[in-house]
Design a protein around this motif. Sequence first.
Motif, PDB file in Angstrom:
ATOM      1  N   ILE A 120     -19.317  26.756  53.849  1.00 27.51           N
ATOM      2  CA  ILE A 120     -19.176  27.751  52.877  1.00 27.51           C
ATOM      3  C   ILE A 120     -21.055  29.103  53.109  1.00 27.51           C
ATOM      4  CG2 ILE A 120     -18.822  26.048  51.277  1.00 27.51           C
ATOM      5  CD1 ILE A 120     -21.695  26.145  50.067  1.00 27.51           C
ATOM      6  N   LYS A 177     -17.042  21.168  52.498  1.00 21.66           N
ATOM      7  CA  LYS A 177     -16.609  22.086  53.196  1.00 21.66           C
ATOM      8  C   LYS A 177     -17.649  23.454  54.258  1.00 21.66           C
ATOM      9  CE  LYS A 177     -12.588  21.816  51.057  1.00 21.66           C
ATOM     10  NZ  LYS A 177     -11.295  21.971  51.335  1.00 21.66           N
ATOM     11  N   ARG A 237     -16.957  32.853  49.031  1.00 20.79           N
ATOM     12  CA  ARG A 237     -16.814  32.689  50.162  1.00 20.79           C
ATOM     13  C   ARG A 237     -14.734  32.899  50.463  1.00 20.79           C
ATOM     14  NH1 ARG A 237     -14.839  27.403  52.615  1.00 20.79           N
ATOM     15  NH2 ARG A 237     -13.097  27.550  51.789  1.00 20.79           N
ATOM     16  N   TRP A 276     -19.220  25.139  42.996  1.00 20.24           N
ATOM     17  CA  TRP A 276     -18.400  23.626  43.851  1.00 20.24           C
ATOM     18  C   TRP A 276     -17.475  25.132  43.809  1.00 20.24           C
ATOM     19  CZ3 TRP A 276     -18.381  20.188  47.665  1.00 20.24           C
ATOM     20  CH2 TRP A 276     -16.792  19.711  48.451  1.00 20.24           C
ATOM     21  N   GLN A 286     -18.579  28.392  44.756  1.00 21.48           N
ATOM     22  CA  GLN A 286     -18.510  29.059  46.579  1.00 21.48           C
ATOM     23  C   GLN A 286     -17.475  28.977  47.013  1.00 21.48           C
ATOM     24  OE1 GLN A 286     -21.776  29.011  48.253  1.00 21.48           O
ATOM     25  NE2 GLN A 286     -22.909  27.835  46.659  1.00 21.48           N
ATOM     26  N   LEU A 287     -16.538  28.454  47.015  1.00 18.39           N
ATOM     27  CA  LEU A 287     -15.446  28.548  47.600  1.00 18.39           C
ATOM     28  C   LEU A 287     -14.931  30.006  47.039  1.00 18.39           C
ATOM     29  CD1 LEU A 287     -13.719  25.075  46.761  1.00 18.39           C
ATOM     30  CD2 LEU A 287     -14.950  26.416  49.559  1.00 18.39           C
TER      31      LEU A 287
END
Length: 181
Positions: free
Chosen positions: A53, A51, A136, A129, A132-133
């Motif tokens: 990020i 991904k 964002r 994980w 972070q998503l």
Amino acid sequence: MDDSIEHKNIPVWAFEAIEIKKPDPMWKDKGIQEREELYNILSAFGVKQVKHIGSTAIPNLPAKPIIDLMASIQSFELINKIVENLSLYDWHYVPPELDGQLWRRFFVKVKNDKRVAHLHLMQEGEERWEKQLKFRNKLRTNAQLVEEYATIKSQLAQEFNNDREGYTEAKTEFINKVLFN
């Protein structure tokens, strides 16, 4: 100890000053390109997703011109083979004892003695994980947060110009506000 001797084996990019650039629409394409290249390299080691990020993944946000990516892997068992493989593509491994983050394996892609990308390799199920998503995605949908974060980043880049760890740590309060509100 003489400073020149102390830093003799440390690469130039390890001490790059923090430089925030205006948003570049090419960051999205560079993110796609880096993501695809990493997936092609790392899928042989069980990586199922990569991904884009970080700030370069958020439209209209000033950022260090470094593409941040994360990839998940079942375990770090094959890390030596991964390091060997990624080194062929200008990726430099920063071992956990230097990185200080035991939850990830960190790599820096370097071109012309400058960082161009970071890879945060995490084990599947790592809580960071999803964080972070989430961070964002919240910024991608909220222009006010982007504006606020841009101001904070600009101020911190001046304050912590030669201290990447200090800069990153100083952003934590804002990041937590976004994640937990």
